[in-house]
Design an enzyme around this catalytic site. Structure first.
Site, mmCIF file in Angstrom:
data_model
loop_
_atom_site.group_PDB
_atom_site.id
_atom_site.type_symbol
_atom_site.label_atom_id
_atom_site.label_comp_id
_atom_site.label_asym_id
_atom_site.label_seq_id
_atom_site.Cartn_x
_atom_site.Cartn_y
_atom_site.Cartn_z
ATOM 1 C CE1 TYR A 124 -3.957 2.016 0.576
ATOM 2 C CE2 TYR A 124 -3.179 2.505 2.803
ATOM 3 C CZ TYR A 124 -4.097 2.705 1.782
ATOM 4 O OH TYR A 124 -5.137 3.574 1.959
ATOM 5 C CG HIS A 129 -4.243 4.285 -3.462
ATOM 6 N ND1 HIS A 129 -5.481 4.342 -4.056
ATOM 7 C CD2 HIS A 129 -4.261 3.180 -2.665
ATOM 8 C CE1 HIS A 129 -6.216 3.320 -3.649
ATOM 9 N NE2 HIS A 129 -5.497 2.595 -2.809
ATOM 10 C CD GLU A 197 -1.868 -3.359 -6.528
ATOM 11 O OE1 GLU A 197 -0.873 -4.032 -6.155
ATOM 12 O OE2 GLU A 197 -2.952 -3.338 -5.916
ATOM 13 C CG ASP A 229 -4.859 -6.738 -5.728
ATOM 14 O OD1 ASP A 229 -5.225 -7.922 -5.863
ATOM 15 O OD2 ASP A 229 -4.757 -6.187 -4.614
ATOM 16 C CE1 TYR A 240 -10.740 -0.783 6.973
ATOM 17 C CE2 TYR A 240 -13.026 -0.866 6.266
ATOM 18 C CZ TYR A 240 -11.973 -0.176 6.819
ATOM 19 O OH TYR A 240 -12.140 1.122 7.220
ATOM 20 C CB THR A 345 -3.871 1.580 -5.869
ATOM 21 O OG1 THR A 345 -4.747 0.477 -5.639
ATOM 22 C CG2 THR A 345 -4.446 2.455 -6.955
#
Length: 411
Positions: A124, A129, A197, A229, A240, A345
């Protein structure tokens, strides 16, 4: 360097590139090859003819269904193979020029996933992003979580659902919480998203308990692919907390089929963003380890119309590959050949460079209009998402081709 082979103009697969992949035809079993223009050098065929015998390895590695065995020979050997093919392509008297069976047209082949992926990790690592997501869903004034500038945040993904370009996916189903509802429902995702990605492939193993330092990390990275992804944002949002991505991410990830080596990418090294506050010593590094790789995403509608929705660049990454690998192994985690580590990302400085529909449509609040007049906030059934990447400088072009995936209705 000027190849004697007639190839398509300004190809991604130039003489400066020569990426490795696995291909097959109706007559030929899956095998290793090198892309050059619109052709493939059949390494299996050339190996069976004895043209690599003096390099000290068994050409049996080229007959395998993945590149893992070949990559495991080490960069010293894999680089020799690439350089030898490069020399052949620039010499009209070379064995390749005299052996037509050593070349196969890309239009005649099926490409396969280039490596057997034992483990997959998604990072990440784009500050743009992460900031956009934080602004949407948390505090616009404090978008980044407290740990973000101190560690390359990542999670372990699902290796079994990584697929090559050209394989369609079905819209995933799962549990989600509709807006305003008091209990979850089971249904197809209404917020299917891509994530632009890149992923690097591990080419050397470390022992369990032995960290890989940033000064050593480069030797462990064989090459890179463009990586989509896929994400089901509504499923992800509900599930999450507290343990992070699960069903919203594990249904599919799509990878481009040609692995571009780090040697081919070396001319495109650039300085990465300044890291403030300073990182801990194990994350410090020297030299240029970001790469100027132009990236694009387009949505192809069912009528074949191509709509570019993002143009970004890998050079924006806040955390580089050396830091990602060093952090991943600092606790003694062991890497295996073929493991994929994805960037997360890749978003740029403005809306034209956002790397997901979540950002492009700002969580669905700003629909975009496509060439056929239809609008999108997320990906619809029968859309095809196409990602491309290339680096270009001083007359050299090194490209990745594309990763193309069509979305089919939910089963």
């Amino acid at each position: 360097m000027t190849p004697w082979l007639n190839t398509t103009p300004n190809p991604d697969f130039s003489i400066y590139n020569l990426p490795f992949g696995i291909f097959s035809t109706e007559e030929l079993s899956p095998r290793a090859g090198i892309a050059i223009g619109d052709q493939i050098v059949d390494l299996c065929e050339m190996g069976q003819q004895g043209y690599f015998a003096d390099l000290g390895f068994d050409s049996w590695v080229f007959e395998q269904k993945t590149l893992n065995r070949f990559i495991g020979l080490g960069k010293k050997t894999t680089n020799k193979v690439r350089i030898r093919v490069q020399e052949w392509l620039c010499d009209e008297a070379s064995p390749l020029a005299k052996h037509p069976a050593g070349l196969v047209a890309q239009s005649d082949v099926q490409m396969h996933l280039p490596v057997r992926v034992g483990d997959y990790t998604d990072f990440y690592s784009s500050i743009e992003h992460a900031t956009n997501v934080g602004m949407m869903f948390r505090d616009p004034e404090n978008a980044l979580l407290p740990n973000w500038k101190h560690i390359p945040v990542g999670y372990h993904g699902r290796a079994s659902s990584i697929i090559p370009s050209g394989i369609p996916i079905h819209r995933p189903k799962g549990q989600l919480m509709p807006k305003g509802a008091d209990k979850p429902v089971y249904k197809a995702s209404g917020r299917l998203d891509f994530e632009l990605e890149m992923a690097f492939i591990i080419g050397k193993e470390n022992e369990l308990g032995e960290p890989v330092s940033t000064s050593e990390a480069e030797d462990y990275i064989f090459g890179m692919v463009v990586f989509n992804d896929w994400s089901a944002r509504d499923i992800q949002k509900w599930e999450y907390v507290p343990l992070g991505p699960f069903l919203g991410k594990n249904f599919a990830s799509s990878a481009s089929p040609w692995v571009v080596t780090m040697e081919a990418l070396a001319p495109f090294r650039v300085q990465g963003p300044a890291q403030d506050p300073p990182v801990l010593p194990y994350l410090e590094y020297e030299g240029l380890h970001n790469y100027d790789i132009h990236l694009s995403v387009s949505i192809e509608t069912e009528d074949g119309t191509d709509n570019v929705v993002s143009q970004s660049n890998y050079k924006y990454m806040y955390w580089n590959m050396l830091q990602q690998l060093a952090h991943h192994t600092v606790n003694g985690c062991n890497m295996r050949i073929g493991d994929m580590l994805a960037s997360g990302t890749i978003s740029g400085k403005d809306a034209s460079a956002y790397g997901s529909m979540l950002e492009i449509s700002w969580s669905g609040s700003k629909p975009i209009t496509l060439a056929d007049g239809s609008t999108r906030t997320f990906i619809e059934d029968n859309d095809t998402v196409i990602m491309k990447g290339h680096a270009e400088k001083d007359g050299m072009r090194v490209g990745f081709g594309e990763v193309r995936t069509k979305v089919l209705p939910a089963k």
